[in-house]
Design a protein around this motif. Sequence first.
Motif, PDB file in Angstrom:
ATOM      1  N   LYS A  31       6.655  26.055   8.830  1.00 16.62           N
ATOM      2  CA  LYS A  31       6.336  26.640   7.524  1.00 16.62           C
ATOM      3  C   LYS A  31       5.488  25.667   6.691  1.00 16.62           C
ATOM      4  CE  LYS A  31       8.090  30.681   8.118  1.00 16.62           C
ATOM      5  NZ  LYS A  31       7.243  31.871   8.077  1.00 16.62           N
ATOM      6  N   THR A  32       5.700  24.354   6.875  1.00 16.98           N
ATOM      7  CA  THR A  32       4.824  23.364   6.226  1.00 16.98           C
ATOM      8  C   THR A  32       3.406  23.496   6.781  1.00 16.98           C
ATOM      9  OG1 THR A  32       6.712  21.863   6.094  1.00 16.98           O
ATOM     10  CG2 THR A  32       4.546  20.908   5.674  1.00 16.98           C
ATOM     11  N   SER A  55       5.065  31.741   4.081  1.00 20.36           N
ATOM     12  CA  SER A  55       5.694  30.471   4.436  1.00 20.36           C
ATOM     13  C   SER A  55       7.155  30.538   4.021  1.00 20.36           C
ATOM     14  CB  SER A  55       4.938  29.321   3.746  1.00 20.36           C
ATOM     15  OG  SER A  55       5.595  28.092   3.955  1.00 20.36           O
ATOM     16  N   SER A  56       7.688  29.483   3.413  1.00 15.74           N
ATOM     17  CA  SER A  56       9.101  29.441   3.010  1.00 15.74           C
ATOM     18  C   SER A  56       9.302  28.214   2.127  1.00 15.74           C
ATOM     19  CB  SER A  56       9.974  29.320   4.263  1.00 15.74           C
ATOM     20  OG  SER A  56      11.280  28.922   3.928  1.00 15.74           O
ATOM     21  N   LEU A 113       1.932  26.118   7.654  1.00 15.09           N
ATOM     22  CA  LEU A 113       1.235  27.248   7.018  1.00 15.09           C
ATOM     23  C   LEU A 113       0.671  26.869   5.652  1.00 15.09           C
ATOM     24  CD1 LEU A 113       3.517  30.319   7.891  1.00 15.09           C
ATOM     25  CD2 LEU A 113       1.334  29.666   8.931  1.00 15.09           C
ATOM     26  N   LEU A 114       1.357  25.956   4.949  1.00 11.68           N
ATOM     27  CA  LEU A 114       0.801  25.469   3.680  1.00 11.68           C
ATOM     28  C   LEU A 114      -0.518  24.747   3.964  1.00 11.68           C
ATOM     29  CD1 LEU A 114       4.055  23.939   2.064  1.00 11.68           C
ATOM     30  CD2 LEU A 114       3.188  26.268   1.880  1.00 11.68           C
ATOM     31  N   GLY A 169       9.217  25.089   3.886  1.00 11.51           N
ATOM     32  CA  GLY A 169       7.933  24.428   4.135  1.00 11.51           C
ATOM     33  C   GLY A 169       7.700  23.262   3.192  1.00 11.51           C
ATOM     34  N   ALA A 216       5.901  31.431  -0.604  1.00 15.57           N
ATOM     35  CA  ALA A 216       6.986  30.642  -0.016  1.00 15.57           C
ATOM     36  C   ALA A 216       8.317  31.105  -0.596  1.00 15.57           C
ATOM     37  CB  ALA A 216       6.752  29.157  -0.296  1.00 15.57           C
ATOM     38  N   CYS A 254      -0.676  31.762  -0.051  1.00 22.00           N
ATOM     39  CA  CYS A 254       0.547  31.568   0.711  1.00 22.00           C
ATOM     40  C   CYS A 254       1.724  31.840  -0.213  1.00 22.00           C
ATOM     41  CB  CYS A 254       0.569  30.113   1.178  1.00 22.00           C
ATOM     42  SG  CYS A 254       1.804  29.753   2.380  1.00 22.00           S
ATOM     43  N   ASN A 292       4.804  31.249  14.818  1.00 21.03           N
ATOM     44  CA  ASN A 292       4.769  31.044  13.358  1.00 21.03           C
ATOM     45  C   ASN A 292       3.439  30.481  12.859  1.00 21.03           C
ATOM     46  OD1 ASN A 292       7.405  31.609  13.975  1.00 21.03           O
ATOM     47  ND2 ASN A 292       8.311  29.954  12.814  1.00 21.03           N
ATOM     48  N   VAL A 293       2.776  29.697  13.697  1.00 17.86           N
ATOM     49  CA  VAL A 293       1.560  29.020  13.218  1.00 17.86           C
ATOM     50  C   VAL A 293       0.306  29.509  13.961  1.00 17.86           C
ATOM     51  CG1 VAL A 293       0.456  26.801  12.753  1.00 17.86           C
ATOM     52  CG2 VAL A 293       2.951  26.979  12.687  1.00 17.86           C
TER      53      VAL A 293
END
Length: 249
Positions: free
Chosen positions: A190-191, A172-173, A193-194, A176, A215, A213, A145-146
């Motif tokens: 997902k955080t 992301s989501s 990715l922010l 995140g 989400a 990004c 994921n990262v």
Amino acid sequence: MLRCLVSRCLLTNPVAGQTRKMSGGSLAGSQSSLAGKVAIVTASTDGIGLAAAQALGQRGAHVVVSSRRQSNVDKAVALLQSEKIQVTGTTCNVGNSEDRARLVNMTVEQCGGVDIFVSNAAVNPFFGNIMDSTEAVWDKILDVNVKSAFLMTQLVVPHLEKRGGGSVVFVSSVAGYQPMQALGPYSVSKTALLGLTRALAPELAQSHIRVNCVAPGIIKTTFSQAVRTPSLSILSSLPVYSFHFTYPP
Ligand code: NAP
């Protein structure tokens, strides 16, 4: 909704596509605004990735779709071709460095370059209390994921620079921003990715590359099936949210 957001990131991007004037918040635009552009979308044989590939292709981009299974790639390519979208397909497990390099090299060889990269792949092998998650779970989630999102970006950026700039979009989501119950490690990824977006954006802006990004909230796909089951019904009652941010704001 998500199609609109991905398109919006790209349509307002003076590098990835021609800038389109918007009025009243609606997307202006002909289907050819990304004509001549090449877009790689990872994990794009189903769900959100496939929808992003369709949205880009409908606007004229040549899309490169991929996922782990050849049969899924074949199905996605056939679907997009039936919609008159210019498409190339290959297998790529984003967690595998050889696959990542092959995807980028094949795109450059067969399509002449890259303008847009949508990093969409993610896994979630764990549901439960975060204190019960193992090292193997964390390794898998962070790798796919990262780390792979960053490592793919690192491979793609020199090619975007050769075109004078481009666009990178991470998927992301909402998790995140607010970790979801039973999805602790996934939410943390997902955080990350922010943070990755904010870390990369100022650096790559110098090369005329925008980093965004998206989400999404809960979208009905195979991936979200587990969180939409009655045993986790607290999640299934969540509304569908979507956010995106850009740098500079
Ligand atoms: P999906 O419908 O289940 O599709 C998953 C896609 O990923 C398939 O094409 C699958 O094909 C491919 N894939 C899985 N593992 C892969 C890997 N290691 N390397 C390359 N491809 C891989 O999933 P989705 O719901 O669209 O999710 C896509 C993204 O949206 C993820 O980043 C997810 O975290 C994010 N997201 C989803 C939701 C939601 O509610 N659905 C909400 C927020 C964010 P193969 O099996 O052939 O590999």
